[in-house]
Design a protein around this motif. Structure first.
Motif, PDB file in Angstrom:
ATOM      1  N   ARG A   1       0.838  -1.205   0.000  1.00  0.00           N
ATOM      2  CA  ARG A   1       0.000   0.000   0.000  1.00  0.00           C
ATOM      3  C   ARG A   1       0.869   1.250   0.000  1.00  0.00           C
ATOM      4  NH1 ARG A   1      -3.223  -3.188   3.560  1.00  0.00           N
ATOM      5  NH2 ARG A   1      -2.311  -2.157   5.395  1.00  0.00           N
ATOM      6  N   CYS A   2       1.970   1.201   0.731  1.00  0.00           N
ATOM      7  CA  CYS A   2       2.897   2.343   0.747  1.00  0.00           C
ATOM      8  C   CYS A   2       3.459   2.597  -0.654  1.00  0.00           C
ATOM      9  CB  CYS A   2       4.039   2.082   1.725  1.00  0.00           C
ATOM     10  SG  CYS A   2       3.584   2.208   3.468  1.00  0.00           S
ATOM     11  N   LEU A   3       3.773   1.525  -1.367  1.00  0.00           N
ATOM     12  CA  LEU A   3       4.278   1.678  -2.737  1.00  0.00           C
ATOM     13  C   LEU A   3       3.237   2.332  -3.639  1.00  0.00           C
ATOM     14  CD1 LEU A   3       6.348   1.152  -4.981  1.00  0.00           C
ATOM     15  CD2 LEU A   3       5.376  -1.147  -5.226  1.00  0.00           C
ATOM     16  N   LEU A   4       1.986   1.893  -3.518  1.00  0.00           N
ATOM     17  CA  LEU A   4       0.921   2.491  -4.329  1.00  0.00           C
ATOM     18  C   LEU A   4       0.734   3.964  -4.007  1.00  0.00           C
ATOM     19  CD1 LEU A   4      -1.749  -0.380  -4.302  1.00  0.00           C
ATOM     20  CD2 LEU A   4      -0.212   0.275  -6.162  1.00  0.00           C
ATOM     21  N   VAL A   5       0.810   4.314  -2.721  1.00  0.00           N
ATOM     22  CA  VAL A   5       0.699   5.721  -2.320  1.00  0.00           C
ATOM     23  C   VAL A   5       1.847   6.526  -2.918  1.00  0.00           C
ATOM     24  CG1 VAL A   5       0.880   7.300  -0.351  1.00  0.00           C
ATOM     25  CG2 VAL A   5      -0.607   5.294  -0.221  1.00  0.00           C
ATOM     26  N   ALA A   6       3.055   5.973  -2.871  1.00  0.00           N
ATOM     27  CA  ALA A   6       4.212   6.674  -3.414  1.00  0.00           C
ATOM     28  C   ALA A   6       4.059   6.924  -4.913  1.00  0.00           C
ATOM     29  CB  ALA A   6       5.486   5.878  -3.144  1.00  0.00           C
ATOM     30  N   LEU A   7       3.628   5.914  -5.657  1.00  0.00           N
ATOM     31  CA  LEU A   7       3.458   6.071  -7.100  1.00  0.00           C
ATOM     32  C   LEU A   7       2.348   7.067  -7.425  1.00  0.00           C
ATOM     33  CD1 LEU A   7       3.804   2.343  -8.239  1.00  0.00           C
ATOM     34  CD2 LEU A   7       5.504   4.164  -8.457  1.00  0.00           C
ATOM     35  N   LEU A   8       1.244   6.974  -6.681  1.00  0.00           N
ATOM     36  CA  LEU A   8       0.119   7.870  -6.925  1.00  0.00           C
ATOM     37  C   LEU A   8       0.509   9.323  -6.711  1.00  0.00           C
ATOM     38  CD1 LEU A   8      -2.888   8.407  -7.451  1.00  0.00           C
ATOM     39  CD2 LEU A   8      -3.303   8.002  -5.013  1.00  0.00           C
ATOM     40  N   PHE A   9       1.145   9.609  -5.594  1.00  0.00           N
ATOM     41  CA  PHE A   9       1.479  10.999  -5.292  1.00  0.00           C
ATOM     42  C   PHE A   9       2.660  11.501  -6.122  1.00  0.00           C
ATOM     43  CE2 PHE A   9      -1.391  10.323  -1.820  1.00  0.00           C
ATOM     44  CZ  PHE A   9      -1.906  11.587  -1.551  1.00  0.00           C
ATOM     45  N   ALA A  10       3.547  10.605  -6.538  1.00  0.00           N
ATOM     46  CA  ALA A  10       4.620  11.025  -7.438  1.00  0.00           C
ATOM     47  C   ALA A  10       4.035  11.503  -8.765  1.00  0.00           C
ATOM     48  CB  ALA A  10       5.599   9.880  -7.660  1.00  0.00           C
ATOM     49  N   ARG A  11       3.006  10.813  -9.229  1.00  0.00           N
ATOM     50  CA  ARG A  11       2.351  11.220 -10.470  1.00  0.00           C
ATOM     51  C   ARG A  11       1.530  12.491 -10.256  1.00  0.00           C
ATOM     52  NH1 ARG A  11       2.942  11.257 -15.888  1.00  0.00           N
ATOM     53  NH2 ARG A  11       0.953  11.138 -16.987  1.00  0.00           N
ATOM     54  N   LEU A  12       0.757  12.520  -9.167  1.00  0.00           N
ATOM     55  CA  LEU A  12      -0.079  13.692  -8.898  1.00  0.00           C
ATOM     56  C   LEU A  12       0.760  14.950  -8.701  1.00  0.00           C
ATOM     57  CD1 LEU A  12      -2.782  12.217  -6.480  1.00  0.00           C
ATOM     58  CD2 LEU A  12      -3.063  12.855  -8.883  1.00  0.00           C
ATOM     59  N   GLY A  13       1.921  14.792  -8.077  1.00  0.00           N
ATOM     60  CA  GLY A  13       2.788  15.950  -7.877  1.00  0.00           C
ATOM     61  C   GLY A  13       3.238  16.550  -9.190  1.00  0.00           C
ATOM     62  N   PHE A  14       3.583  15.710 -10.151  1.00  0.00           N
ATOM     63  CA  PHE A  14       3.989  16.204 -11.466  1.00  0.00           C
ATOM     64  C   PHE A  14       2.799  16.796 -12.211  1.00  0.00           C
ATOM     65  CE2 PHE A  14       5.013  15.889 -15.958  1.00  0.00           C
ATOM     66  CZ  PHE A  14       6.314  16.359 -16.008  1.00  0.00           C
ATOM     67  N   LEU A  15       1.644  16.124 -12.128  1.00  0.00           N
ATOM     68  CA  LEU A  15       0.453  16.645 -12.796  1.00  0.00           C
ATOM     69  C   LEU A  15       0.087  18.031 -12.283  1.00  0.00           C
ATOM     70  CD1 LEU A  15      -1.884  13.493 -12.876  1.00  0.00           C
ATOM     71  CD2 LEU A  15      -0.420  14.368 -14.697  1.00  0.00           C
ATOM     72  N   TYR A  16       0.205  18.234 -10.974  1.00  0.00           N
ATOM     73  CA  TYR A  16      -0.124  19.540 -10.411  1.00  0.00           C
ATOM     74  C   TYR A  16       0.869  20.604 -10.869  1.00  0.00           C
ATOM     75  CZ  TYR A  16      -1.058  23.252  -7.083  1.00  0.00           C
ATOM     76  OH  TYR A  16      -1.342  24.473  -6.514  1.00  0.00           O
ATOM     77  N   GLN A  17       2.134  20.235 -10.949  1.00  0.00           N
ATOM     78  CA  GLN A  17       3.153  21.207 -11.345  1.00  0.00           C
ATOM     79  C   GLN A  17       2.915  21.722 -12.764  1.00  0.00           C
ATOM     80  OE1 GLN A  17       7.115  19.678 -10.984  1.00  0.00           O
ATOM     81  NE2 GLN A  17       8.099  21.636 -11.441  1.00  0.00           N
ATOM     82  N   TYR A  18       2.400  20.854 -13.635  1.00  0.00           N
ATOM     83  CA  TYR A  18       2.167  21.242 -15.034  1.00  0.00           C
ATOM     84  C   TYR A  18       0.693  21.091 -15.387  1.00  0.00           C
ATOM     85  CZ  TYR A  18       7.216  21.071 -15.249  1.00  0.00           C
ATOM     86  OH  TYR A  18       8.552  21.295 -15.015  1.00  0.00           O
ATOM     87  N   LYS A  19      -0.152  21.489 -14.442  1.00  0.00           N
ATOM     88  CA  LYS A  19      -1.598  21.288 -14.595  1.00  0.00           C
ATOM     89  C   LYS A  19      -2.167  22.030 -15.790  1.00  0.00           C
ATOM     90  CE  LYS A  19      -2.432  24.719 -10.934  1.00  0.00           C
ATOM     91  NZ  LYS A  19      -0.983  24.905 -10.638  1.00  0.00           N
ATOM     92  N   GLU A  20      -1.612  23.203 -16.126  1.00  0.00           N
ATOM     93  CA  GLU A  20      -2.156  23.960 -17.256  1.00  0.00           C
ATOM     94  C   GLU A  20      -2.014  23.180 -18.557  1.00  0.00           C
ATOM     95  OE1 GLU A  20       0.069  25.105 -15.163  1.00  0.00           O
ATOM     96  OE2 GLU A  20      -0.930  26.706 -14.020  1.00  0.00           O
ATOM     97  N   LEU A  21      -0.887  22.504 -18.730  1.00  0.00           N
ATOM     98  CA  LEU A  21      -0.676  21.736 -19.950  1.00  0.00           C
ATOM     99  C   LEU A  21      -1.532  20.478 -19.975  1.00  0.00           C
ATOM    100  CD1 LEU A  21       3.219  22.041 -20.219  1.00  0.00           C
ATOM    101  CD2 LEU A  21       1.493  23.272 -21.556  1.00  0.00           C
ATOM    102  N   TYR A  22      -1.719  19.864 -18.814  1.00  0.00           N
ATOM    103  CA  TYR A  22      -2.551  18.659 -18.776  1.00  0.00           C
ATOM    104  C   TYR A  22      -4.028  19.001 -18.973  1.00  0.00           C
ATOM    105  CZ  TYR A  22       1.214  15.515 -17.430  1.00  0.00           C
ATOM    106  OH  TYR A  22       2.359  14.751 -17.431  1.00  0.00           O
ATOM    107  N   VAL A  23      -4.444  20.188 -18.571  1.00  0.00           N
ATOM    108  CA  VAL A  23      -5.822  20.608 -18.822  1.00  0.00           C
ATOM    109  C   VAL A  23      -6.067  20.720 -20.322  1.00  0.00           C
ATOM    110  CG1 VAL A  23      -7.429  22.537 -18.612  1.00  0.00           C
ATOM    111  CG2 VAL A  23      -6.185  21.738 -16.610  1.00  0.00           C
ATOM    112  N   GLU A  24      -5.062  21.191 -21.057  1.00  0.00           N
ATOM    113  CA  GLU A  24      -5.193  21.310 -22.504  1.00  0.00           C
ATOM    114  C   GLU A  24      -5.204  19.938 -23.183  1.00  0.00           C
ATOM    115  OE1 GLU A  24      -2.094  23.789 -23.919  1.00  0.00           O
ATOM    116  OE2 GLU A  24      -2.633  25.513 -22.681  1.00  0.00           O
ATOM    117  N   HIS A  25      -4.502  18.965 -22.594  1.00  0.00           N
ATOM    118  CA  HIS A  25      -4.431  17.617 -23.179  1.00  0.00           C
ATOM    119  C   HIS A  25      -4.717  16.594 -22.081  1.00  0.00           C
ATOM    120  CE1 HIS A  25      -2.615  19.500 -26.699  1.00  0.00           C
ATOM    121  NE2 HIS A  25      -1.797  20.138 -25.871  1.00  0.00           N
TER     122      HIS A  25
END
Length: 267
Positions: A47-71
């Motif tokens: 479960r810790c591994l899944l949390v780490a992967l999830l938040f590692a992805r979410l952290g990047f998505l948030y940092q470049y959220k404007e570009l991900y909103v476009e695509h």
């Protein structure tokens, strides 16, 4: 050192290899501790591994959220290199601390494997970060599709983004329209697309069929660039600053946010 390792026809980023090694070592230690202490922390560690992967992805998505909103569909492209390992590690330890607060018997069986895994991941990231960053652009010359010569190391005061690609490479094909658009949008960066192992007629026909208009498309039938950059697979994208020194590289498909993350290294 390349940022990827070739295992037969399979090309894996070193970051993924480091993660697999860390998970394997943590699992082995957890199994050993479970036998000795009769406390199995395995389910919690997964479960810790899944949390780490999830938040590692979410952290990047948030940092470049404007570009991900476009695509928005590019959010699902987990192969684009869009991860924030430091955020994932922090989230993992916060989750583990929360779950272990009322489970004293699991603290050692869980904390020791997590610490070992974290150490291996951090060591792997440091290994990649401490690679020589002063590697210069090699003095290679190629022929453009229009017949002109292209001197890769010719100084022009601009950063240079080099993309090694081939028409048979699926990830290359998928990222090419995005890179073509980036070339038009970022005139302050010199984009160079070096085709590997194919002749000019084939590449020109393929680009015409795809309706792709790009400058600085070069032909490298002998794959000199792959040898010079010591790259194991395609696509490979390398970014050099205005003085010709390597600042970022990526083996594998790029999304627009992942490309933007590379270009921020120029600041």
């Amino acid at each position: 050192m390349s940022d990827a390792v070739a295992i037969g026809p399979l090309v894996l980023p070193w970051t993924f290899v480091h993660l697999c090694i860390a998970v394997a070592m943590s699992s082995a230690v957890a199994t050993l501790l479970a036998r000795r202490r009769r406390q199995d922390a395995g389910p919690l560690l997964w479960r810790c591994l899944l949390v780490a992967l999830l938040f590692a992805r979410l952290g990047f998505l948030y940092q470049y959220k404007e570009l991900y909103v476009e695509h928005p569909l590019s959010i699902l492209n987990l192969r684009d290199g869009g991860w924030s390992p430091e955020i994932g590690i922090i989230a993992m330890w916060m989750y583990a601390t929360f779950r272990l607060r009322n489970a004293p018997g699991l603290r050692v069986p869980a904390s020791v494997p997590l610490a070992i895994g974290t150490t291996l991941i951090v060591a792997g990231q440091l290994q990649l970060a401490l690679q020589p960053a002063s590697v210069p652009l090699p003095p290679l010359q190629f022929t453009r599709l229009n017949g002109d010569r292209l001197d890769l190391a010719a100084p022009d005061g601009k950063p240079v983004l080099v993309n090694l690609w081939a028409t048979w490479c699926g990830p290359c094909v998928r990222e090419m329209p995005m890179l073509a658009q980036a070339q038009r949008d970022r005139p302050e960066v010199r984009f160079v697309f070096i085709n590997q192992g194919e002749d000019a007629d084939h590449v020109a026909k393929w680009l015409s069929a795809q309706r792709l208009m790009m400058d600085n498309v070069a032909i490298d039938e002998r794959r000199q660039a792959s040898a010079a950059f010591k790259q194991a697979g395609y696509p490979t994208t390398l970014l050099f600053d205005a003085s010709g020194h390597l600042v970022a590289k990526r083996t594998g498909e790029l999304s627009e946010p992942a490309l933007q993350a590379m270009l921020t290294r120029l600041r």
